[in-house]
Design a protein around this motif. Structure first.
Motif, PDB file in Angstrom:
ATOM      1  N   ASP A  65      32.173  49.032  54.404  1.00 11.13           N
ATOM      2  CA  ASP A  65      32.120  49.434  52.995  1.00 11.13           C
ATOM      3  C   ASP A  65      32.050  50.945  52.821  1.00 11.13           C
ATOM      4  OD1 ASP A  65      29.660  49.953  53.935  1.00 11.13           O
ATOM      5  OD2 ASP A  65      28.549  48.718  52.492  1.00 11.13           O
ATOM      6  N   GLN A  85      35.445  55.450  47.484  1.00  9.37           N
ATOM      7  CA  GLN A  85      35.516  54.136  46.838  1.00  9.37           C
ATOM      8  C   GLN A  85      36.932  53.862  46.348  1.00  9.37           C
ATOM      9  OE1 GLN A  85      33.024  51.912  47.022  1.00  9.37           O
ATOM     10  NE2 GLN A  85      34.682  50.567  46.274  1.00  9.37           N
ATOM     11  N   GLU A  92      41.767  47.253  49.313  1.00  8.49           N
ATOM     12  CA  GLU A  92      41.433  45.863  48.960  1.00  8.49           C
ATOM     13  C   GLU A  92      42.495  45.248  48.051  1.00  8.49           C
ATOM     14  OE1 GLU A  92      36.556  46.474  49.165  1.00  8.49           O
ATOM     15  OE2 GLU A  92      37.584  46.303  47.233  1.00  8.49           O
TER      16      GLU A  92
END
Lengths: 210, 209
Positions: A65, A85, A92
């Motif tokens: 992550d 992020q 993703e």
């Protein structure tokens, strides 16, 4: 001397020679004729995949992550968590589009995807000849110039955990490298999205298991 | 380094033009200067798929008989294209690279030639010719912050067709088309490349025959 030389020819030939000389001068200045480019124009997306890889059997993935940042002397802390992020979200989204499902346990996943980032400072230099375009510049006579620029690189690496689990380095199944000039003014988030999307777009074989 | 090389070629061309088109040669030699538009073909089209409007040619032909000349030619054609596309990489592990690319080809043909003319003396005359020699090729491929450059000599030929039309006692309009074909070369991206392009030239020739 030249005017004496061409004056013996008819007027239209003289005109042609003058126009030709003007066009020739323009051509001299444009051996490599291209307009300047912006920082985002330097973005390059490169992908490689293992020729022996069978992506039709890869349907799940695990991904840390966080993005691993690499400095000149090893790992460094991130100074852009928001962009990190952004990178992970873009990966993703593209993995989901290609039919991959998220697997929390890396040992259970068909592939592990890791994102890395690096920033490099380049120092370069050149030589601007004197009298360029006026007459032949004597070799060695030039204005030395030096400049520095920063580039950012994002790497996405896909490995098979079964092959990487015995302590030996495993060949990556897929590597995507995205590199571009950092100028502080362009929108890095949109450049990251575009680059990650392009990396998957030019790697359509990743969707073989879909 | 590259710039100094092509500047030498340019200076050589200019010197040859001034020397060969002088008074002392005009009785036996036809000197011509043409502006050229070139159209890429074959591998050149794959490398830079844009028409070139930057080109010129110098031609020096010695009159062998009223229907034949033999001489040599020099030229410069610049092809350039900015393109944003994906290039497949034929490497051990297959790959692809995408980005804004500047592709440039500077071609300097340097050739011997023979021409055969059809028609009479001072009338407009068609001609056929064959140029044989080579090309000094400067290739540049830029993507991102990287630039790949390559300069090499490539042997080649250039069949030619054209016509000349007298405009005055000492000058002649010349229009010609050439198919430039380099036999072998190497792409800055790796792999073989056979540069080919059509050139159409229009200009003036100085002749006394």
């Amino acid at each position: 001397m030249i005017s004496t030389y061409i004056s013996k020819y008819p007027k239209f030939v003289q005109l042609f020679i003058i126009l030709f000389a003007a066009g020739f001068s323009l051509q001299l200045a444009s051996c490599y004729p291209n307009d300047p480019i912006s920082a985002s124009d330097t973005d390059v997306v490169t992908t490689f995949h293992n020729a022996a890889a069978d992506f039709s059997t890869k349907m799940s993935y695990a991904m840390p992550d966080s993005v691993f940042h690499i400095g000149e002397d090893g790992p460094v802390d991130s100074n852009s968590p928001a962009l990190d992020q952004q990178i992970l979200s873009a990966i993703e989204a593209n993995m989901a589009q290609y039919g991959y499902t998220v697997e929390a346990n890396p040992d259970q996943a068909d592939v592990v995807v890791v994102a890395m980032a690096a920033r490099s400072t380049w120092v370069s230099g050149g030589c601007i000849p004197w009298y360029w375009g006026y007459y032949y510049s004597y070799p060695g006579y030039c204005y030395p110039v030096a400049y520095t620029y920063e580039t950012g690189t994002v790497l996405i690496i896909m490995v098979d955990p079964d092959l990487a689990g015995n302590g030996n380095p495993a060949d990556a199944l897929w590597i995507a490298g995205m590199n571009g000039l950092l100028d502080g003014s362009s929108n890095p988030a949109s450049r990251i999205d575009r680059a990650v999307d392009q990396a998957f777009k030019q790697s359509s074989y990743l969707a073989d298991g879909k | 380094m590259m710039k100094s090389k092509y500047k030498k070629i340019i200076l050589l061309s200019a010197f040859m033009f001034l020397a060969m088109s002088g008074q002392g040669f005009s009785q036996d030699w036809i000197s011509s200067i043409t502006y050229q538009i070139s159209f890429p073909a074959g591998d050149t089209k794959s490398f830079t798929d844009e028409t070139s409007y930057s080109g010129f040619g110098l031609d020096f032909r010695k009159v062998v008989d009223p229907y034949t000349t033999a001489g040599f030619s020099l030229g410069w054609n610049v092809f350039n294209q900015r393109v944003n596309k994906t290039v497949e990489l034929q490497t051990k592990n297959p790959g692809a690279i995408t980005g804004l690319q500047d592709r440039t080809l500077n071609s300097f043909p340097i050739m011997l030639n023979v021409h055969r003319y059809f028609g009479r003396g001072h009338d407009s005359r068609f001609f056929l010719g064959l140029n044989a020699g080579g090309y000094y090729m400067l290739q540049r491929f830029s993507i991102g912050i990287r630039t790949l450059e390559d300069d090499q000599w490539q042997w080649g030929i250039a069949p030619e067709v054209g016509f000349i039309a007298p405009l005055s006692r000492s000058s002649t309009l010349i229009v010609s088309g050439k198919y430039n074909y380099a036999f072998s070369g190497e792409s800055p991206l790796g792999g073989d490349i056979n540069h080919q392009y059509w050139s159409i030239g229009i200009g003036f020739a100085w002749s006394q025959y």
